[in-house]
Design a protein around this motif. Structure first.
Motif, short mmCIF file in Angstrom:
data_model
loop_
_atom_site.label_atom_id
_atom_site.label_comp_id
_atom_site.label_asym_id
_atom_site.label_seq_id
_atom_site.Cartn_x
_atom_site.Cartn_y
_atom_site.Cartn_z
N PHE A 537 68.47 22.06 51.51
CA PHE A 537 69.86 21.42 51.00
C PHE A 537 70.66 20.91 52.08
O PHE A 537 71.20 19.73 52.08
CB PHE A 537 70.86 22.36 50.39
N GLN A 556 75.87 19.04 43.67
CA GLN A 556 75.57 19.70 42.23
C GLN A 556 75.63 18.87 41.15
O GLN A 556 74.81 19.36 40.16
CB GLN A 556 77.17 20.53 42.00
N SER A 732 78.66 26.69 48.10
CA SER A 732 78.29 26.13 47.04
C SER A 732 79.56 24.91 46.97
O SER A 732 79.63 24.18 45.99
CB SER A 732 78.38 26.77 45.82
N TRP A 746 73.68 24.29 42.58
CA TRP A 746 73.07 23.12 43.22
C TRP A 746 72.26 22.19 42.26
O TRP A 746 71.36 21.71 42.56
CB TRP A 746 72.33 23.55 44.42
#
Length: 953
Positions: A537, A556, A732, A746
């Motif tokens: 990520f 996201q 997040s 995600w």
């Protein structure tokens, strides 16, 4: 000096034209180099002078080995977390022949139904499966995830709300991510949300818009749903039920108890958890609400020969027509995953699925009985797969003991919840018993007596022949092949869809998706178990940041339309943080994607349309006037760049300045990012927010209409408003963020490796060259077609960007041949039509991408050139005005092989207008589909197989 490495080998394979062919095309355009071509097209003030700061390209083999090292940092524990995500076993015949098969995963959304009958049939099967299991009247062909499906259900209730009711009750026994996403979605509309207990909170309320309850609930309890639904109805509200498909094989379905809308996730029907997605949500409702339903609905219609044919129904709801009045973003679907789930239902059949459910329930029963026998208190005596145990002060100790044994259990405030699934084994109970300090002899026999008789399902399901015919691997294999052969995907020919960027989805990019280290990860597992995911990520975010010039990235949003929505919500949150509560006007050019005004409406904004000038650019004077007129209320401008008309607007920086000067923010739709990578950075030339369609520019395949990913990039001043998540808060998103837009922190995490692989294998030089060649290919085609078809809009020096619009309006006036006739005739030539009648009616928008070779570009151009000859034959009365190969296209094999041929042109003219078709012919399975008939006679469930047989006879 020769380069002895193979680091640039992938670049050569991804980019279709060879270096020699690139020189040929440049010469054809009277340009010396790719650099000169770009300088003639892209405004100098936005042209990036420095190369991208990315690692050098690496080979496919090296990239796969590197990613394998990264993903092995993930720790795959035994999961009992539940909360909407479960272990499942993908049948290998489905894994190999759907998920890993480019015939399925490279197909586009079925806007051209004649070349999509195979996937339309499987999507119809999905709808039928959902209708059967929920016992509702109608279902759609999937949404993004369970949480957004619940939010869409609330939106439907809003649309059919004549009394302007504004209270929404959400049961506190719903999954937390559902509560989170619904809160985000309804916040712009000022609706009142009450989160409370079904039994205590709900009866105290009056005048509800709707209520959302979960059945079985998040802690596993099965309860008297009818009683709750009756209470909701007595409060004037609509009853929205979030449910579980596997549970519905054993327990009474919501449709039999009066539910108005039923939503959920089909993930446990053979789709890996994948750290959150992609998974196909479902949405089912009563027949009376069908014209307010969100998403796509597959319907049964007829073709020109009155033969049964499938299509997307109720297309008047589609955004390009209704724009800000659209009921939803139709792009938010998960076609490939709903196809997998439907195939799971077909392969196992009703008995097979029930057996999986009974086995799951049986193991949970064994566990619960043992816990009670050892003096543990379970919260509900009626449950399916989830047992919640009261653990009081010992909760943390049990949780840590489980982690020490590499087991994930769901920790609540004073309880622990254990969810079993298809992958659970009786032998697994030994480890669980040890966590709780139990020494229990495990029985090899299971029973299901935890579900009260009053809650048991008595109605049948999956009775249609399709769910009872293909249970051997041989039969299933052949069924899937029959469906695949009906369709056109990228493994058959070029798909030149303008603005949809149908490029190579390389096998090396796809391979990691099915690695268990990615697939078996639960989205709510502790973050330290997902170290490999988070390394990827961070790496991907850094690369996307460098490519776009934006400092903040959120991964996201799990679709392009979700990215649009998230970006606008970030802008909204920014204005609110400054006290500008009145800023709610969104300026949108008339050429914008249909998803743009729909997204603005979902973000609570008022859409004001900006005109375009004769050259297809934003009308600068109209923009200035309206920005000034609405300066006190201006929230944002949504602009696509390069424009949807296929040109680089020279005034883009000036456009952004006008918006900023009037207090607004600029949202750039990243649909055309494939024309910018390596040559210009939107984060540097004016926009504040941009979404990136990873399923376009960065090679995630379209999957027949989903999955997709739509991460957003933002400038530094907007970073603290990016999406966040209430379950997994670590990494997040910011605590000050706009809320959650997807169920998982995600998004559809398991497909992000595709884009990571693409960028790693291309490197800075490869990515730039891909952009240059995409622009070269479009300009080559525009010029090659110029004698037959004029390009509607061109930028400076007479060039286009990465796509071109060919104008067919005069042809229709002169000959009666329409853009639809040309699109359908292309099917006879073996091609999927370009984007039709958008953004300008009476046109085709062509985007070749960088992945198509010169030979394929020429083959496509030759087809269109020959079609123009056929049009001229109509014009010159050689072909009849009404009975000609264009008006009757496409021509199925059965029509061409029939004893009687009544047309005023020959079979050969119909089937083989060019020589190559005699050795490489695609046969459309149906004639032209009657759209009007399908909407007037709406049927959205599977017709009997006898009806197909009767037509074939």
């Amino acid at each position: 000096m020769k380069d002895l490495t193979n680091s640039k080998e992938f670049i050569r394979r991804h980019i279709g034209p060879s270096d020699e062919h690139i020189k040929t095309m440049l010469s054809y355009l009277h340009v010396q180099s790719l650099e000169e071509l770009i300088q003639k097209i892209v405004p100098d003030k936005i042209l990036e002078k420095e190369e991208l700061k990315l690692d050098d390209a690496i080979s496919e083999d090296k990239a796969l080995k590197l990613l394998k090292q990264i993903v092995q940092k993930n720790k795959i524990y035994k999961n009992y977390l539940g909360a909407g995500y479960y272990g499942t076993i993908t049948p290998n015949v489905i894994l190999r022949n759907i998920l890993e098969n480019p015939g399925w995963y490279t197909a586009y959304t079925p806007y051209q139904p004649e070349v999509a009958q195979g996937r339309l049939e499987m999507l119809l099967n999905f709808q039928q499966m959902i209708i059967d299991l929920t016992k509702m009247d109608i279902a759609n062909a999937s949404l993004l995830d369970e949480a957004t499906a619940a939010a869409e259900a609330v939106a439907l209730c809003q649309r059919i709300n004549p009394e302007n009711l504004n209270k929404i009750f959400i049961s506190n026994r719903c999954n937390l991510q559902t509560i989170d996403v619904v809160k985000t979605r309804v916040e712009p509309f000022g609706l009142e949300i009450i989160v409370g207990d079904n039994d205590e909170g709900l009866p105290k309320l009056d005048n509800l818009l709707c209520a959302i309850v979960q059945y079985p609930d998040s802690l596993g309890a099965i309860y008297d749903l009818k009683q709750i639904i009756d209470i909701i109805h007595n409060k004037k509200g609509k009853a929205i039920v979030v449910t579980d498909l596997l549970a519905l094989t054993l327990i009474k379905p919501p449709g039999e108890m009066g539910a108005d809308i039923v939503v959920g996730n089909s993930q446990r029907f053979g789709v890996p958890m994948g750290y959150g997605g992609p998974h196909a949500a479902f949405f089912a409702t009563k027949d009376e609400f069908k014209r307010a339903m969100p998403g796509r609905i597959i319907g049964v219609s007829v073709d020109r020969k009155n033969k049964q044919a499938l299509r997307m129904a109720l297309q008047t709801r589609e955004q390009h027509i209704r724009r800000e009045k659209a009921t939803s973003n139709i792009c938010t679907a998960q076609a490939l995953l709903s196809i997998m789930a439907a195939a799971f239902g077909i392969y196992h059949g009703p008995e097979g699925i029930k057996k999986i459910a009974e086995r799951t329930a049986g193991i949970s029963n064994l566990f619960a009985e043992a816990m009670q026998k050892n003096n543990f208190k379970i919260i509900s005596q009626h449950y399916f797969d989830t047992v919640t145990i009261f653990t009081g002060d010992e909760t943390e100790d049990f949780y840590k003991k489980a982690l020490a044994k590499k087991i994930n259990i769901r920790k609540l405030e004073d309880s622990i919840s254990i969810s079993f699934d298809e992958t659970s084994e009786i032998s697994d109970l030994k480890d669980l018993f040890e966590v709780f300090g139990i020494n229990e002899k495990i029985s090899s026999e299971t029973k299901i007596d935890q579900i009260s008789k009053e809650f048991l399902r008595t109605s049948k399901y999956l009775t249609h022949e399709v769910f009872n015919s293909y249970h051997s691997e041989t039969e299933m294999l052949r069924y899937l092949k029959r469906l695949e052969d009906k369709d056109i995907a990228l493994n058959r020919s070029m798909i030149a869809l303008g603005s949809c960027t149908m490029k190579l989805n390389a096998v090396a990019e796809m391979i990691p998706v099915t690695w268990p280290e990615f697939g078996a990860m639960h989205p709510f597992a502790p973050v330290d178990q997902a170290e490999g995911y988070h390394f990827m990520f961070n790496d991907l975010s850094k690369m996307l940041s460098e490519i776009t010039g934006f400092s903040g990235i959120s991964l996201q949003p799990n679709a392009g339309a979700q990215g649009e929505y998230a970006g606008l919500m970030v802008i909204r949150k920014y204005h609110l943080s400054r006290g500008d509560k009145n800023r709610n006007v969104c300026l949108i050019p008339s050429s914008a994607h249909g998803t743009n005004p729909a997204s603005a409406q979902m973000a609570g904004m008022k859409v004001i349309v900006i005109n375009c000038d004769k050259d297809g650019n934003v009308d600068f004077e109209d923009l200035k006037k309206k920005a000034n007129d609405y300066s006190k209320d201006l929230a944002a401008l949504m602009v696509t760049y390069p424009s949807t008309h296929g040109v680089f607007e020279e005034k883009i920086t000036d456009i952004c300045k006008i918006i900023h000067d009037n207090g607004g923010q600029v949202y750039m739709d990243g649909a055309n990012l494939n024309a910018l990578v390596g040559i210009a950075k939107p984060g540097k030339f004016g926009p504040d927010v941009c979404h990136m369609n990873l399923h376009k520019t960065f090679c995630i395949p379209h999957g027949g209409g989903g999955p997709g990913m739509g991460p957003i990039g933002v400038s530094q001043h907007l970073e603290k408003f990016l999406p966040n998540h209430q379950i997994i808060k670590q990494n997040s998103g910011p605590s000050t963020g706009m809320g959650a837009v997807s169920a998982a922190p995600w998004g559809s995490a398991s497909i992000l490796p595709i884009s990571w692989m693409y960028i790693k294998m291309m490197g800075a030089a490869g990515l730039k060259k891909a952009t240059q060649v995409a622009i070269l290919n479009a300009n080559y085609m525009s010029k090659k077609l110029s004698e037959q078809f004029s390009t509607l809009y061109k930028g400076k020096n007479g060039f286009v960007a990465h796509e071109c619009i060919i104008d067919l309006r005069s042809i229709k006036v002169e000959t009666g041949v329409s853009e639809e006739d040309i699109a359908k005739r292309l099917i006879d030539y073996g091609f999927h039509a370009p984007t039709m009648s958008w953004p300008v009616a009476g046109t085709l928008m062509i985007e070749p991408t960088e992945s198509e070779s010169l030979n394929e570009l020429n083959r496509f151009c030759d087809a269109l050139i020959n079609i123009k000859k056929e049009i001229n034959m109509v014009k010159n009365k050689v072909f009849d005005t009404n009975d000609n190969p264009l008006k009757n296209a496409p021509h199925p094999f059965l029509e061409l092989s029939a004893d009687i041929w009544e047309h005023k042109y020959t079979r050969e003219q119909a089937a083989f207008p060019l020589q190559y078709l005699k050795t490489n012919k695609y046969w459309s399975p149906v004639s032209r589909v009657d759209n009007v008939y399908g909407d007037r006679n709406l049927v959205c469930s599977c017709p009997s197989l006898d009806s197909y047989r009767e037509e074939a006879a």
